[in-house]
Design a protein around this motif. Structure first.
Motif, short mmCIF file in Angstrom:
data_model
loop_
_atom_site.label_atom_id
_atom_site.label_comp_id
_atom_site.label_asym_id
_atom_site.label_seq_id
_atom_site.Cartn_x
_atom_site.Cartn_y
_atom_site.Cartn_z
N GLY A 119 22.41 34.04 48.39
CA GLY A 119 23.60 33.28 48.73
C GLY A 119 24.58 34.11 49.52
N ALA A 120 25.84 33.65 49.52
CA ALA A 120 26.86 34.32 50.32
C ALA A 120 27.06 35.76 49.90
N GLU A 121 26.97 36.03 48.60
CA GLU A 121 27.18 37.39 48.12
C GLU A 121 26.14 38.34 48.70
N GLY A 122 24.88 37.91 48.72
CA GLY A 122 23.83 38.76 49.27
C GLY A 122 23.91 38.88 50.78
N LEU A 123 24.17 37.76 51.47
CA LEU A 123 24.22 37.77 52.93
C LEU A 123 25.49 38.43 53.45
N ALA A 124 26.45 38.72 52.55
CA ALA A 124 27.64 39.47 52.95
C ALA A 124 27.28 40.91 53.29
N GLY A 125 26.08 41.33 52.92
CA GLY A 125 25.57 42.62 53.36
C GLY A 125 26.23 43.81 52.69
N ILE A 126 26.31 44.90 53.44
CA ILE A 126 26.86 46.15 52.94
C ILE A 126 28.38 46.10 53.03
N PRO A 127 29.11 46.28 51.94
CA PRO A 127 30.57 46.24 52.02
C PRO A 127 31.11 47.51 52.67
N PRO A 128 32.20 47.40 53.43
CA PRO A 128 32.77 48.60 54.04
C PRO A 128 33.32 49.58 53.00
N VAL A 129 33.78 49.03 51.88
CA VAL A 129 34.31 49.87 50.79
C VAL A 129 33.77 49.32 49.48
N ARG A 130 33.18 50.19 48.67
CA ARG A 130 32.77 49.79 47.33
C ARG A 130 33.00 50.99 46.41
#
Length: 453
Positions: free
Chosen positions: A141-152
């Motif tokens: 879903g959207a969470e997975g397709l949001a990819g690599i976050p710039p900050v985590r």
């Protein structure tokens, strides 16, 4: 390239003045370019840099040469470097995942030791495009397709809007020397197949595919953040803690489908064993609570029931309890499902006589309070739970730890999992604490955690 990185750091608040940034350097072009860019920007950012490199021991002398290369590079730039080695050469399966786990555990441990505020990694736009495409093919879903976050957490990705082509051009223009990892060329890893075969083929239909997928990730990340906030409020309204954890079905069925799915998933992950639940499992639950009372459905790792207007979770095999609690420390927490009580107190390092953590029994853990934070999560164990045991560098399955200790299967649920807000396990209560929160010479405040049967 400097402008792109500078803008990414500014837009996402990656670095603050006075920060020590630990730069993860493998020796490849991405990380070498990252280190060079951060070194150039450090004066205007007002930050300091250090270098970290982990040799996985997978390529023999080539791996050792990579480590020496990184050490020399840091020395030429006048930066301190922490270089360590683990030996994963005996692994026959899951090598990339285990290497990644060891690498991130190493970065977090070194950052804690050096008191680094951030850890910068060399993920770039092509990595982002590959991640989005890989998750699309796997189904997400959207969470997975949001990819690599710039900050985590402490991790930042300043190159996330820079393409691989730009990185290689930058290295050439600046005369930067780097190392090549031949494992990046083998087709036995799915990501390499995507990188070398599928993405080039798709680019023949859309030459700007990398930028398109990165834009998609940005859009979905923002939308996912908004929906997550809305779902959190919906979850708070529908959740009942007493006399046992449950969701009010009427509140869920009144929600739009997007929020209903997220709320159900949150409940199953929080209370049940829903880490690996997919779309069809969530839809099964939605159908369950839309029908008559008194029905149940079996999901991976748990059974859900719909009775008297409420959704509840039970164990799939009936041998272990399922629970999840919030634990504010210092303080106590009763765990009736596990038949025990947890207690926590804080002690200043200078007030301690000797080093009591060296003689602590299994029902007691001395950990760095700053690494733990003030709020912990205490829950029953989940399939796939892993801990980096105190004194070790690699992670180990919690189930294997329990087996190694000779704990009978019916009793394994009485050993609570203590988890920090960042998601890693700090203590398998009664078994082993984590290396990630160990007491070090830099520890200012120690947390003494105790398990009372």
């Amino acid at each position: 390239m400097l402008d792109k990185v500078r803008e990414a750091i500014r837009r996402h608040g990656m670095v603050a003045r006075g920060d020590l940034v630990l730069v993860a350097v493998s020796g490849g072009p991405d990380s070498v370019a990252l280190l060079d860019v951060m070194h150039r920007l450090a004066p205007e950012l007002g930050c300091e840099l250090a270098v970290a490199h982990l040799d996985h021991g997978l390529r023999g002398e080539e791996s050792a040469a990579d480590a020496r290369f990184v050490a020399d590079l840091a020395d030429r730039l006048g930066l301190s470097a922490v270089i360590e080695r683990v030996d994963l050469s005996s692994l026959t399966a899951g090598v990339q995942e285990r290497a990644r786990e060891a690498r991130y555990a190493f970065f977090e441990r070194v950052a804690g030791r050096l008191q680094a505020a951030r850890v910068a990694t060399g993920h770039h736009a092509d990595d982002q495009a590959e991640t989005v495409l890989q998750r699309f093919l796997r189904g997400g879903g959207a969470e997975g397709l949001a990819g690599i976050p710039p900050v985590r957490g402490p991790f930042i990705r300043p190159l996330l809007w820079v393409s691989k082509e730009e990185i290689l051009a930058y290295c050439w223009e600046q005369g930067l020397v780097y190392r090549e990892d031949p494992s990046n060329l083998t087709r036995k890893y799915q990501r390499n197949v995507l990188r070398h075969d599928l993405l080039p083929r798709l680019k023949s239909y859309n030459p700007n595919l990398v930028e398109t997928l990165c834009n998609l990730a940005d859009i979905l990340r923002d939308e996912d953040t908004y929906l997550a906030e809305q779902a959190e409020e919906a979850y708070r309204q529908a959740f009942n803690a007493a006399p046992f954890p449950s969701l009010e079905a009427r509140a869920i069925t009144a929600l739009p489908a997007a929020l209903a799915r997220r709320t159900i998933r949150r409940f199953l992950q929080e209370v049940g064993r829903g880490a690996e639940l997919g779309y069809n499992h969530i839809e099964t639950v939605r159908e369950l609570i839309s029908g008559p009372s008194g029905r149940a459905a079996d999901l991976p790792g748990c059974r859900v029931r719909y009775d008297y207007g409420h959704l509840t979770v039970a164990e799939a095999d009936g041998t272990e309890p399922v629970y999840s609690y919030r634990w504010t420390i210092p303080g106590c927490l009763e765990l009736p499902e596990a038949g025990c009580r947890l207690e926590a107190e804080l002690c200043r390092r200078e007030d301690l006589a000797g080093e009591p953590w060296l003689t602590a029994g299994k029902d007691e853990a001395w950990l760095d309070a700053d690494r733990l934070g003030s709020v912990l999560k205490v829950r029953s164990r989940l399939p796939g739970d892993r801990l980096i045991p105190l004194g070790m560098q690699g992670s180990k399955k919690v189930s294997d730890l329990l087996v190694d200790q000779g704990i009978p299967a019916p009793e394994r649920g009485s050993y609570p999992i203590v988890e920090v807000t960042d998601g890693w396990i700090a203590w398998v209560a009664g078994i082993r604490p984590s290396e990630l929160a160990r007491i070090t010479p830099e520890t200012r405040l120690a947390a003494r955690l105790r398990l009372r049967r």
